[in-house]
Design a protein around this motif. Sequence first.
Motif, PDB file in Angstrom:
ATOM      1  N   ARG A  73       0.858  -1.123  -0.039  1.00 30.08           N
ATOM      2  CA  ARG A  73       0.045   0.221  -0.033  1.00 30.08           C
ATOM      3  C   ARG A  73       0.768   1.307  -0.006  1.00 30.08           C
ATOM      4  O   ARG A  73       0.390   2.196  -0.772  1.00 30.08           O
ATOM      5  CB  ARG A  73      -1.018  -0.104   1.214  1.00 30.08           C
TER       6      ARG A  73
ATOM      7  N   TYR B  74      -6.251   2.109 -15.556  1.00 35.35           N
ATOM      8  CA  TYR B  74      -6.855   0.893 -15.803  1.00 35.35           C
ATOM      9  C   TYR B  74      -6.010  -0.264 -15.169  1.00 35.35           C
ATOM     10  O   TYR B  74      -4.908   0.210 -14.653  1.00 35.35           O
ATOM     11  CB  TYR B  74      -6.604   0.263 -17.335  1.00 35.35           C
TER      12      TYR B  74
ATOM     13  N   THR C 153      -5.504  -4.125  -8.653  1.00 32.92           N
ATOM     14  CA  THR C 153      -6.791  -3.656  -8.648  1.00 32.92           C
ATOM     15  C   THR C 153      -6.577  -2.414  -7.181  1.00 32.92           C
ATOM     16  O   THR C 153      -6.905  -1.247  -7.360  1.00 32.92           O
ATOM     17  CB  THR C 153      -7.734  -4.510  -8.351  1.00 32.92           C
ATOM     18  N   GLU C 154      -6.000  -2.965  -6.062  1.00 35.23           N
ATOM     19  CA  GLU C 154      -6.046  -2.144  -4.788  1.00 35.23           C
ATOM     20  C   GLU C 154      -4.764  -1.193  -5.256  1.00 35.23           C
ATOM     21  O   GLU C 154      -5.008   0.095  -4.713  1.00 35.23           O
ATOM     22  CB  GLU C 154      -5.621  -3.058  -3.786  1.00 35.23           C
TER      23      GLU C 154
ATOM     24  N   ALA D 276      -3.962   0.296  -7.893  1.00 32.73           N
ATOM     25  CA  ALA D 276      -4.652   1.028  -8.875  1.00 32.73           C
ATOM     26  C   ALA D 276      -5.770   2.087  -8.222  1.00 32.73           C
ATOM     27  O   ALA D 276      -5.782   3.257  -8.369  1.00 32.73           O
ATOM     28  CB  ALA D 276      -5.452   0.498 -10.345  1.00 32.73           C
ATOM     29  N   GLN D 277      -6.563   1.574  -7.237  1.00 34.25           N
ATOM     30  CA  GLN D 277      -7.453   2.220  -6.327  1.00 34.25           C
ATOM     31  C   GLN D 277      -6.517   3.520  -5.657  1.00 34.25           C
ATOM     32  O   GLN D 277      -7.118   4.486  -5.535  1.00 34.25           O
ATOM     33  CB  GLN D 277      -8.345   1.412  -5.530  1.00 34.25           C
TER      34      GLN D 277
ATOM     35  N   ALA E  92      -5.434   6.026  -7.879  1.00 32.51           N
ATOM     36  CA  ALA E  92      -6.615   6.781  -8.388  1.00 32.51           C
ATOM     37  C   ALA E  92      -7.123   7.765  -7.378  1.00 32.51           C
ATOM     38  O   ALA E  92      -7.380   8.937  -7.614  1.00 32.51           O
ATOM     39  CB  ALA E  92      -7.827   5.977  -8.934  1.00 32.51           C
ATOM     40  N   ARG E  93      -7.325   7.464  -6.264  1.00 30.38           N
ATOM     41  CA  ARG E  93      -7.444   8.244  -4.797  1.00 30.38           C
ATOM     42  C   ARG E  93      -6.459   9.365  -4.894  1.00 30.38           C
ATOM     43  O   ARG E  93      -6.988  10.476  -4.592  1.00 30.38           O
ATOM     44  CB  ARG E  93      -7.756   7.214  -3.944  1.00 30.38           C
TER      45      ARG E  93
ATOM     46  N   ALA F 230     -10.919   8.674 -11.469  1.00 34.16           N
ATOM     47  CA  ALA F 230     -12.308   7.800 -11.364  1.00 34.16           C
ATOM     48  C   ALA F 230     -11.633   6.647 -10.971  1.00 34.16           C
ATOM     49  O   ALA F 230     -10.519   6.248 -11.231  1.00 34.16           O
ATOM     50  CB  ALA F 230     -13.092   7.984 -12.579  1.00 34.16           C
ATOM     51  N   GLU F 231     -12.504   5.791 -10.605  1.00 31.16           N
ATOM     52  CA  GLU F 231     -12.126   4.306 -10.158  1.00 31.16           C
ATOM     53  C   GLU F 231     -11.439   3.739 -11.568  1.00 31.16           C
ATOM     54  O   GLU F 231     -12.014   3.941 -12.463  1.00 31.16           O
ATOM     55  CB  GLU F 231     -13.521   3.242  -9.784  1.00 31.16           C
ATOM     56  N   PRO F 232     -10.693   2.794 -11.189  1.00 29.99           N
ATOM     57  CA  PRO F 232     -10.042   2.132 -12.509  1.00 29.99           C
ATOM     58  C   PRO F 232     -10.928   0.995 -12.969  1.00 29.99           C
ATOM     59  O   PRO F 232     -11.789   0.326 -12.410  1.00 29.99           O
ATOM     60  CB  PRO F 232      -8.784   1.330 -11.717  1.00 29.99           C
ATOM     61  N   ALA F 233     -10.699   0.909 -14.226  1.00 29.33           N
ATOM     62  CA  ALA F 233     -11.485   0.089 -15.041  1.00 29.33           C
ATOM     63  C   ALA F 233     -10.590  -1.067 -15.291  1.00 29.33           C
ATOM     64  O   ALA F 233      -9.320  -1.083 -15.254  1.00 29.33           O
ATOM     65  CB  ALA F 233     -11.642   0.486 -16.608  1.00 29.33           C
TER      66      ALA F 233
END
Length: 194
Positions: A33, A52, A60-61, A63-64, A67-68, A73-76
């Motif tokens: 993290r 993405y 995924t985490e 990218a989130q 993004a934050r 926006a939330e990742p695709a």
Amino acid sequence: MTLLTVVRHGQTDWNLDRRIQGATDIPLNDTGRADAKAAAAVLSGGSYDAIYASPLLRATETAQIIARELGLAEPAMTRGMRERHFGDGEGLHVDDYLARYGDWHAVVPQAETLVQVGERAMDSLDRIVRASRRRSAPRAESLIVVSHGGVIRALLMHASGGTLPREGDVLRNGSVHRFIAERGTIRLLESTPA
């Protein structure tokens, strides 16, 4: 022309233990993290249109978090950017994998080759670029894609004609690799392997 910034996910406990993760869905640890936040800090000077990620938890985490931190926006999700499936090698310690199979290019039962991973990743990047162009004016886009070490290695091999990554190069967790995508191919701008 599209700028693609490809980021390796943050650290997991299996990275720390030097185990082959492949398609096994291992989450980030606390260091991972922090890796994601550090990658976001490196990216903070740029302007990005979208993010993405591979659908595996660790990407995924990462990218989130990015993004934050960057206000995106939330990742695709994009399945084509998931890690190489290592077949019978998944879960093995790196030393055991190399002792059993010889090297990273070996044919491993039930596993994808690096060439297959590269083809899959290039197809995925091409779809991402085409989709982003349909949504926007015909100007250059800047996209972040969070993926995995095996995928990034395959992209580096493709973009460099096989000269990168060099023997012994380690693609650290949270590392950033910039490519230009145009006309169905990619060109390496910058890579921070270690």
